[in-house]
Design an enzyme around this catalytic site. Structure first.
Site: not given
Length: 588
Positions: A250, A341, A424
Site C-alpha cells: 500500500k 495495480f 487494507k
C-alpha cells in the site's frame, strides 16, 4: 427554464433541515426542467460540466469583489470587510443588489441556459483583457438579476451553493424523477464509471435506461476508484478471504488513473480532476511504455529520491500539483513513479467484470517496468508468517502497509465501492487505532488563553453514506503546530455557515459552523461509546453514538479527498466491534 424558478427552489432547500423534504424539492425542480436539464444539474453541483472536463469560470472571490465595487461605487476594501464578516460572497452580492439604483437598459431573460452560457464565456476567455471580460460578464448577470438570483449565481460561480446537497442527493433525486427505483443500484454503478450527472439525467429523462445500464469504463472519462475495507491483523484478513489471497504494497502516494487512447494520454486524480499537465514526465513515459490502442490503468503516483530511489511521503507530491511553471525542473528534482495495480479496460474490452487474478496477468503482460511505471509489489499467500514478513518489508520500503485482494472468481473491479474484496492493513499504532481516519471538519470552537484569536478545537465528522449526512465523532485540538493553529480561521473562512448545514447531524453547538468541505487525517487512541456524538447513533446503545478518544491531527490535510470520501460511520462502527472483540480475546 427561468432562473427565478431555480432561485425560489434553492431558497426553500436552504431553509430546510429535513433530508426527505430537500430531496422532494429537488425532484420537483428537476421535473420542471426542459432540454436545459443537464445545465441545471451542473449549476446544482456548482460546476459548468463534469469534473473531468476541468471547466472553471476563473472568477475568484477577489474578482467578484472588484465587479461588485464597479457596480455599486463601494470600495473594494469595504466590500472585502463585509465579506469577511458574512463569510459568503453571495450574501454580499444580494445586499448590494438590494441597494442598487442601476439596472440594465435592455433586460435579458435570465434563464438557466443564459446563465450557463455566460459562465462558459468567463471560462473560455483567455489572454490580455480576459480579467476585464470576466468582470463585464459578471456585471451583465448582476444588472439583469434580482437580488435573490445574483446571490445564488455568485455562489454557483464560487462553487459554494450552500443548499446542503451532494452528488448522492442529486443522483437519488434523478432516479426518483426519471426512472424506476428498482434500477437505483444499477444507475449508481453507471454513475461510478461515468461521473456525469448531467448526461445521466438527460438520458433517463428521454427514457434511455438501457444506454445508462450499458455504461462502463471508457477511455478519457475517469471513474470513481475502487476502495478497501480495513482490518487490524493478517489472521483476520486471511479468515475473511477464505484462507488465501493476494497482498500488495500500500503505497503512500496519489491515486492516479492513466487513460490511453490512440497514442493520447490523460491522467486523473481520485476526485476525477485531470492532472495530465502537472505530470508531463509521466504522460510522456506512458506514451512510450504502453504499446496499446487503448487502456485504463489504476495505480498510485509516488515521489522518490532520484539519487537513492527512496520513496518520499505523500505530502511531497503537493509540490508538483497545481504548478504551471518550472515543471521540467520540478520533475527532475521530484520524479514520480506510478505503481500500477489494476487494469479495467484494454483495446476495447471492459475488464471490470474480469476476476482480479486475470486482470493482474493482463496488466503484467502489456509493459516492461521503468522508473516511471512499475508494478505494485505483490505476493499470493495463506501463510500468516510469510504475510507478516511481507508487511514488514512494505513498511521498511516506505509504504503504509498492505492491501489484501480477493482471488475468488467474483473478484471484480467495483468502481466507487468499498467492500471486502479489498482489505487494507496499515502499520500497528500500538495502543492507538490501527489505522488513521479521514474526517470532515464541520465546526470550530474559539480558543482561550494561548489559543485566543484562533480556534481551540475543530468539530469533526464521519460520512454516513446511507443517509448522505455527516455525523460528529470528536472534537480535535491536538497535533497542530503553532503556524497551522493560527492559520485555521483563514483556512476555513470561505466555508463558514451562519447555521448548522442541513447535512450535518450534531448534538453539539460549536461557535462556528462550516459547510462540509475540508478533510483531515486523524489518529486516536480508541473508539468509545458517546452520549454526545452522533456517529453510528443508536447502533451500540440507545441515545448514544461513537467517538474517537484522544484524537490527534497527523499533519496531513487530505486535499485529494472530497467530504464524501471521508471515513464512514459504518467503518467506525466496524472498528468499534473489532476493538471490543480484541479486548475480549485478550481477557480470555
Amino acid at each position: 427554464m427561468l432562473f427565478s424558478v431555480v432561485a425560489d427552489a434553492f431558497e426553500k432547500m436552504e431553509s430546510t433541515t429535513k433530508r426527505l423534504e430537500l430531496t422532494d424539492l429537488l425532484v420537483n425542480l428537476l421535473k420542471e426542467a426542459d432540454d436545459d436539464l443537464p445545465l441545471l444539474i451542473y449549476l446544482l453541483e456548482g460546476k459548468l460540466g463534469p469534473d473531468y472536463l476541468g471547466i472553471e469560470t476563473q472568477m475568484s472571490d477577489k474578482l467578484i469583489i472588484k465587479a461588485l465595487s464597479v457596480a455599486s461605487n463601494i470600495s473594494e476594501d469595504e466590500i472585502a470587510k463585509e465579506y469577511a464578516k458574512a463569510g459568503d460572497i453571495g450574501t454580499i452580492a444580494k445586499e448590494i443588489a438590494e441597494k442598487r439604483s442601476l439596472r440594465s437598459l435592455v433586460q435579458e431573460e435570465m434563464t438557466v441556459k443564459y446563465i450557463h452560457d455566460t459562465l462558459m464565456k468567463m471560462a473560455r476567455t483567455t489572454g490580455s483583457g480576459s480579467t476585464k471580460a470576466r468582470v463585464d460578464a459578471y456585471m451583465d448577470l448582476f444588472l439583469n438579476s434580482t437580488p435573490k438570483e445574483i446571490m445564488y449565481i455568485t455562489r454557483i460561480i464560487t462553487g459554494k451553493l450552500r443548499i446542503g446537497i451532494s452528488d448522492a442527493t442529486i443522483l437519488d433525486a434523478i432516479v426518483k424523477a426519471f426512472a424506476d427505483e428498482k434500477y437505483s443500484e444499477d444507475i449508481e454503478n453507471a454513475f461510478n464509471f461515468h461521473p456525469d450527472l448531467g448526461y445521466i439525467a438527460s438520458e433517463l429523462r428521454k427514457g434511455n435506461i438501457d444506454a445508462i445500464l450499458k455504461l462502463g469504463p471508457t477511455p478519457m472519462i475517469p471513474f470513481k476508484v475502487m476502495l478497501a475495507e480495513r482490518l487490524r491483523s493478517v489472521e483476520e484478513i486471511l479468515e475473511k478471504m477464505g484462507g488465501r489471497c493476494a497482498f500488495e504494497y500500500k503505497y503512500d502516494g496519489m491515486r492516479t488513473e492513466t487513460h490511453i487512447e490512440r497514442g493520447k494520454v490523460r491522467l486523473f486524480s481520485r476526485g476525477n480532476e485531470e492532472t495530465t499537465n502537472q505530470f508531463p514526465d509521466i504522460t510522456k513515459a506512458a506514451s512510450e511504455t504502453f504499446k496499446v490502442d487503448s487502456a485504463i490503468l489504476d495505480g498510485e503516483a509516488v515521489p522518490y529520491d532520484p539519487d537513492t530511489g527512496e520513496l518520499y511521503p505523500f505530502q511531497v507530491i503537493s509540490h508538483r500539483r497545481g504548478r504551471k511553471y518550472d515543471l521540467d525542473k520540478v520533475s527532475s528534482e521530484i520524479p514520480i513513479t506510478v505503481f500500477l495495480f489494476d487494469i479495467v479496460y484494454l483495446n476495447g474490452r471492459d475488464l471490470s467484470k474480469t476476476p482480479y487474478t486475470e486482470r493482474r496477468k493482463i496488466l503484467e503482460s502489456i509493459f516492461t517496468e521503468s522508473d516511471s511505471f512499475r508494478l505494485a509489489k505483490r505476493i499470493e499467500s495463506g501463510d500468516p508468517a510469510e504475510v507478516h514478513r511481507f508487511f514488514n518489508s512494505a513498511i521498511e520500503d516506505g509504504c503504509e502497509g498492505l492491501v489484501a485482494k480477493s482471488t475468488s472468481p467474483d473478484s471484480f473491479y467495483k468502481a466507487g465501492a468499498r467492500g471486502w474484496l479489498w482489505i487494507k492493513l496499515k502499520r500497528d499504532y500500538q495502543a492507538q487505532l490501527w489505522d488513521t481516519l479521514d474526517l470532515t471538519v464541520v465546526g470550530a470552537f474559539y480558543g482561550h488563553g494561548r489559543r485566543k484569536g484562533t480556534y481551540g478545537a475543530l468539530l469533526l465528522a464521519t460520512y454516513n453514506d446511507k443517509n448522505d449526512t455527516f455525523e460528529t465523532v470528536c472534537k480535535l485540538g491536538s497535533g497542530f503546530s503553532d503556524d497551522v493553529l493560527f492559520s485555521l480561521p483563514k483556512k476555513f473562512e470561505q466555508y463558514v455557515s451562519k447555521e448548522k448545514p442541513a447535512r450535518v447531524i450534531s448534538n453539539l453547538e460549536p461557535d462556528v459552523w462550516f459547510y462540509p468541505a475540508v478533510v483531515m487525517e486523524v489518529i486516536g487512541a480508541e473508539i468509545t461509546v458517546s452520549p454526545i456524538h452522533t456517529c453510528a447513533y443508536g447502533e451500540i446503545e440507545k441515545d448514544s453514538g461513537l467517538s474517537v478518544r484522544f484524537p490527534r491531527f497527523t499533519g496531513k490535510w487530505r486535499e485529494d479527498k472530497k467530504p464524501e470520501d471521508s471515513t464512514t460511520s459504518r467503518e467506525i462502527l466496524e472498528m468499534y466491534k473489532e476493538q471490543k472483540k480484541t479486548i475480549t480475546e485478550e481477557k480470555s
